[in-house]
Design a protein around this motif. Structure first.
Motif, PDB file in Angstrom:
ATOM      1  N   ILE A   1       0.832  -1.206   0.000  1.00  0.00           N
ATOM      2  CA  ILE A   1       0.000   0.000   0.000  1.00  0.00           C
ATOM      3  C   ILE A   1       0.866   1.254   0.000  1.00  0.00           C
ATOM      4  O   ILE A   1       0.571   2.235  -0.701  1.00  0.00           O
ATOM      5  N   LYS A   2       1.946   1.237   0.779  1.00  0.00           N
ATOM      6  CA  LYS A   2       2.842   2.393   0.831  1.00  0.00           C
ATOM      7  C   LYS A   2       3.444   2.683  -0.550  1.00  0.00           C
ATOM      8  O   LYS A   2       3.505   3.840  -0.993  1.00  0.00           O
ATOM      9  N   SER A   3       3.859   1.630  -1.244  1.00  0.00           N
ATOM     10  CA  SER A   3       4.424   1.782  -2.578  1.00  0.00           C
ATOM     11  C   SER A   3       3.388   2.320  -3.557  1.00  0.00           C
ATOM     12  O   SER A   3       3.668   3.206  -4.372  1.00  0.00           O
ATOM     13  N   PHE A   4       2.167   1.774  -3.471  1.00  0.00           N
ATOM     14  CA  PHE A   4       1.098   2.211  -4.369  1.00  0.00           C
ATOM     15  C   PHE A   4       0.770   3.691  -4.136  1.00  0.00           C
ATOM     16  O   PHE A   4       0.660   4.469  -5.080  1.00  0.00           O
ATOM     17  N   LEU A   5       0.626   4.079  -2.881  1.00  0.00           N
ATOM     18  CA  LEU A   5       0.314   5.477  -2.559  1.00  0.00           C
ATOM     19  C   LEU A   5       1.419   6.421  -3.021  1.00  0.00           C
ATOM     20  O   LEU A   5       1.146   7.539  -3.474  1.00  0.00           O
ATOM     21  N   LYS A   6       2.655   5.979  -2.924  1.00  0.00           N
ATOM     22  CA  LYS A   6       3.773   6.789  -3.388  1.00  0.00           C
ATOM     23  C   LYS A   6       3.663   7.036  -4.892  1.00  0.00           C
ATOM     24  O   LYS A   6       3.870   8.169  -5.368  1.00  0.00           O
ATOM     25  N   SER A   7       3.313   5.991  -5.638  1.00  0.00           N
ATOM     26  CA  SER A   7       3.152   6.123  -7.093  1.00  0.00           C
ATOM     27  C   SER A   7       2.005   7.066  -7.439  1.00  0.00           C
ATOM     28  O   SER A   7       2.140   7.939  -8.300  1.00  0.00           O
ATOM     29  N   VAL A   8       0.864   6.896  -6.767  1.00  0.00           N
ATOM     30  CA  VAL A   8      -0.301   7.741  -7.044  1.00  0.00           C
ATOM     31  C   VAL A   8      -0.004   9.206  -6.721  1.00  0.00           C
ATOM     32  O   VAL A   8      -0.393  10.114  -7.452  1.00  0.00           O
ATOM     33  N   THR A   9       0.696   9.426  -5.619  1.00  0.00           N
ATOM     34  CA  THR A   9       0.900  10.784  -5.124  1.00  0.00           C
ATOM     35  C   THR A   9       1.960  11.550  -5.902  1.00  0.00           C
ATOM     36  O   THR A   9       1.787  12.739  -6.202  1.00  0.00           O
ATOM     37  N   PHE A  10       3.043  10.867  -6.272  1.00  0.00           N
ATOM     38  CA  PHE A  10       4.193  11.598  -6.797  1.00  0.00           C
ATOM     39  C   PHE A  10       4.424  11.448  -8.295  1.00  0.00           C
ATOM     40  O   PHE A  10       5.107  12.273  -8.896  1.00  0.00           O
ATOM     41  N   LEU A  11       3.865  10.403  -8.927  1.00  0.00           N
ATOM     42  CA  LEU A  11       3.978  10.296 -10.382  1.00  0.00           C
ATOM     43  C   LEU A  11       3.023  11.278 -11.043  1.00  0.00           C
ATOM     44  O   LEU A  11       1.993  11.653 -10.474  1.00  0.00           O
TER      45      LEU A  11
ATOM     46  N   GLN B   1      -2.121   6.601 -14.485  1.00  0.00           N
ATOM     47  CA  GLN B   1      -3.322   5.953 -15.008  1.00  0.00           C
ATOM     48  C   GLN B   1      -2.992   5.011 -16.158  1.00  0.00           C
ATOM     49  O   GLN B   1      -3.538   3.906 -16.244  1.00  0.00           O
ATOM     50  N   LYS B   2      -2.083   5.429 -17.035  1.00  0.00           N
ATOM     51  CA  LYS B   2      -1.687   4.578 -18.163  1.00  0.00           C
ATOM     52  C   LYS B   2      -1.010   3.302 -17.663  1.00  0.00           C
ATOM     53  O   LYS B   2      -1.315   2.197 -18.130  1.00  0.00           O
ATOM     54  N   ARG B   3      -0.091   3.448 -16.715  1.00  0.00           N
ATOM     55  CA  ARG B   3       0.616   2.281 -16.182  1.00  0.00           C
ATOM     56  C   ARG B   3      -0.334   1.351 -15.450  1.00  0.00           C
ATOM     57  O   ARG B   3      -0.275   0.122 -15.603  1.00  0.00           O
ATOM     58  N   PHE B   4      -1.225   1.934 -14.641  1.00  0.00           N
ATOM     59  CA  PHE B   4      -2.158   1.128 -13.852  1.00  0.00           C
ATOM     60  C   PHE B   4      -3.145   0.402 -14.762  1.00  0.00           C
ATOM     61  O   PHE B   4      -3.454  -0.782 -14.560  1.00  0.00           O
ATOM     62  N   SER B   5      -3.645   1.085 -15.786  1.00  0.00           N
ATOM     63  CA  SER B   5      -4.614   0.452 -16.686  1.00  0.00           C
ATOM     64  C   SER B   5      -3.962  -0.686 -17.478  1.00  0.00           C
ATOM     65  O   SER B   5      -4.597  -1.719 -17.721  1.00  0.00           O
ATOM     66  N   LYS B   6      -2.680  -0.538 -17.861  1.00  0.00           N
ATOM     67  CA  LYS B   6      -1.976  -1.632 -18.537  1.00  0.00           C
ATOM     68  C   LYS B   6      -1.851  -2.842 -17.611  1.00  0.00           C
ATOM     69  O   LYS B   6      -2.022  -3.986 -18.036  1.00  0.00           O
TER      70      LYS B   6
ATOM     71  N   MET C   1      -8.419   8.417  -5.746  1.00  0.00           N
ATOM     72  CA  MET C   1      -7.537   7.253  -5.673  1.00  0.00           C
ATOM     73  C   MET C   1      -6.726   7.278  -4.375  1.00  0.00           C
ATOM     74  O   MET C   1      -6.605   6.261  -3.681  1.00  0.00           O
ATOM     75  N   ILE C   2      -6.182   8.427  -4.038  1.00  0.00           N
ATOM     76  CA  ILE C   2      -5.399   8.556  -2.803  1.00  0.00           C
ATOM     77  C   ILE C   2      -6.277   8.279  -1.592  1.00  0.00           C
ATOM     78  O   ILE C   2      -5.884   7.561  -0.668  1.00  0.00           O
ATOM     79  N   SER C   3      -7.493   8.815  -1.581  1.00  0.00           N
ATOM     80  CA  SER C   3      -8.418   8.611  -0.467  1.00  0.00           C
ATOM     81  C   SER C   3      -8.718   7.127  -0.274  1.00  0.00           C
ATOM     82  O   SER C   3      -8.656   6.608   0.841  1.00  0.00           O
ATOM     83  N   ASN C   4      -9.034   6.418  -1.373  1.00  0.00           N
ATOM     84  CA  ASN C   4      -9.370   4.997  -1.271  1.00  0.00           C
ATOM     85  C   ASN C   4      -8.235   4.188  -0.654  1.00  0.00           C
ATOM     86  O   ASN C   4      -8.468   3.325   0.203  1.00  0.00           O
ATOM     87  N   TYR C   5      -7.030   4.469  -1.076  1.00  0.00           N
ATOM     88  CA  TYR C   5      -5.904   3.678  -0.581  1.00  0.00           C
ATOM     89  C   TYR C   5      -5.389   4.174   0.767  1.00  0.00           C
ATOM     90  O   TYR C   5      -4.749   3.417   1.498  1.00  0.00           O
ATOM     91  N   LYS C   6      -5.719   5.408   1.128  1.00  0.00           N
ATOM     92  CA  LYS C   6      -5.364   5.871   2.469  1.00  0.00           C
ATOM     93  C   LYS C   6      -6.178   5.145   3.519  1.00  0.00           C
ATOM     94  O   LYS C   6      -5.674   4.798   4.588  1.00  0.00           O
ATOM     95  N   PHE C   7      -7.465   4.883   3.261  1.00  0.00           N
ATOM     96  CA  PHE C   7      -8.196   4.160   4.302  1.00  0.00           C
ATOM     97  C   PHE C   7      -7.905   2.664   4.269  1.00  0.00           C
ATOM     98  O   PHE C   7      -8.058   1.980   5.272  1.00  0.00           O
ATOM     99  N   ILE C   8      -7.385   2.138   3.146  1.00  0.00           N
ATOM    100  CA  ILE C   8      -6.862   0.770   3.160  1.00  0.00           C
ATOM    101  C   ILE C   8      -5.598   0.720   4.031  1.00  0.00           C
ATOM    102  O   ILE C   8      -5.405  -0.201   4.836  1.00  0.00           O
ATOM    103  N   LYS C   9      -4.750   1.722   3.877  1.00  0.00           N
ATOM    104  CA  LYS C   9      -3.541   1.821   4.704  1.00  0.00           C
ATOM    105  C   LYS C   9      -3.920   1.956   6.179  1.00  0.00           C
ATOM    106  O   LYS C   9      -3.295   1.333   7.056  1.00  0.00           O
ATOM    107  N   ASP C  10      -4.940   2.758   6.461  1.00  0.00           N
ATOM    108  CA  ASP C  10      -5.421   2.948   7.828  1.00  0.00           C
ATOM    109  C   ASP C  10      -5.805   1.597   8.447  1.00  0.00           C
ATOM    110  O   ASP C  10      -5.491   1.304   9.605  1.00  0.00           O
ATOM    111  N   PHE C  11      -6.474   0.758   7.668  1.00  0.00           N
ATOM    112  CA  PHE C  11      -6.866  -0.571   8.134  1.00  0.00           C
ATOM    113  C   PHE C  11      -5.639  -1.408   8.502  1.00  0.00           C
ATOM    114  O   PHE C  11      -5.560  -1.967   9.606  1.00  0.00           O
TER     115      PHE C  11
END
Length: 313
Positions: free
Chosen positions: A166-176, A182-187, A222-232
């Motif tokens: 989750i930390k890695s995913f959030l880093k990608s969403v936040t800083f890329l 979106q292109k990388r994730f959809s692929k 996207m950040i919000s969804n994964y922030k509450f996953i991280k919270d869990f």
């Protein structure tokens, strides 16, 4: 007005469903032509939702996509038996905030004297557990589909694996750059679609469907969804005492095949509710919401009818 709608549909088709045959696109095209999003402001948050059908309320909580449209085949498929309401998750800072918004939204959407049926998929099952700790009285029947939980039996190694992911995913969403993300994730999503091996057009439809959801999700959502996953994964541990007030039927709809990596989280969910009943699906959990659509819809309808018959005895 008609030309504008037609143009928008063509743009959608060209972007995500270019090689899908008409016969495989027409049902979805008909659905989106009559789908109407409604909006409620709950605790200062905008909650978008799709409502269809009549009967008792069936509230639908999506997984990490956070999108009502992940239930697209269920919204209409269950609307002959229920007033189906599927929501887009609002942008929040934590699970606590999400729980508070969802409880108030449920009270907002309920008619006087009514109690809801509720179905949650994937990570939506965690949000539902949060709600049940505080307000189990809101619901007649509870359905967890491909769920998870975290109790004391979950190993530290498992927790750390989820936390790092989750930390890695959030880093990608936040800083890329978000367009690049979106292109990388959809692929990546397209490559993971293992459905309709004998029907290329249908497989391309589902690839386009999930790609469309990614491109319709803003960076803040996207950040919000994964922030509450991280919270869990960072802060939650559940046990049976938290759910002692849940006395209504709880149905856990699950496939355990090829799920060794997530089996502890699934077994943790099964252990929490004294009224739970397990319904096993065929195949593995990947895209099971789609692959087992007919079986899941039939199960929910049958359990609802049994419940109503018992009430009338």
């Amino acid at each position: 007005m008609f030309r504008k709608k037609e143009s928008q549909a063509l743009t959608l088709r060209e972007r995500h469903y270019k090689y899908v045959l008409d016969e495989d696109f027409k049902y979805y095209d008909a659905f989106i032509s009559k789908r109407i999003y409604e909006t409620a402001v709950i605790k200062g948050h905008e909650v978008r939702y799709i409502e269809m059908g009549s009967g008792p309320l069936l509230l639908m909580l999506p997984g990490s996509t956070g999108k009502a449209m992940s239930f697209y085949e269920y919204i209409e498929g269950l609307s002959t038996e229920f007033r189906t309401v599927a929501i887009d998750y609002p942008v929040v800072e934590s699970l606590d905030e999400m729980r508070a918004v969802l409880i108030e939204f449920t009270q907002f959407i309920l008619k006087q004297g009514e109690r809801a049926y509720i179905v949650a998929n994937s990570f939506g099952t965690v949000i539902l557990q949060e709600v049940l700790i505080e307000r189990p009285d809101l619901f007649e029947q509870i359905y967890f589909v491909h769920g998870m939980s975290k109790d004391k039996s979950i190993s530290k190694k498992t927790i750390q694996l989820h936390q790092r992911s989750i930390k890695s995913f959030l880093k990608s969403v936040t800083f890329l750059n978000y367009d690049r993300f979106q292109k990388r994730f959809s692929k990546r999503i397209r490559k993971s679609i293992d459905i309709c091996p004998d029907n290329i057009s249908r497989r391309l439809f589902w690839e386009g469907f999930f790609e469309e959801m990614i491109y319709s999700t803003t960076q803040s959502e996207m950040i919000s969804n994964y922030k509450f996953i991280k919270d869990f994964w960072d802060h939650r541990v559940y046990d049976t005492t938290m759910f002692e007030s849940v006395t209504q039927p709880v149905f856990i709809i699950e496939s355990f095949r090829d799920m060794e990596a997530e089996l502890p989280e699934k077994l943790a969910l099964c252990s929490l509710f004294k009224t739970s009943e397990l319904f096993k699906l065929s195949g593995d959990a990947n895209l099971s919401l789609i692959k087992n659509r007919d079986a899941i819809i039939q199960f929910i309808v049958e359990k609802k009818l049994e419940h109503m018959a018992n009430q009338n005895v």
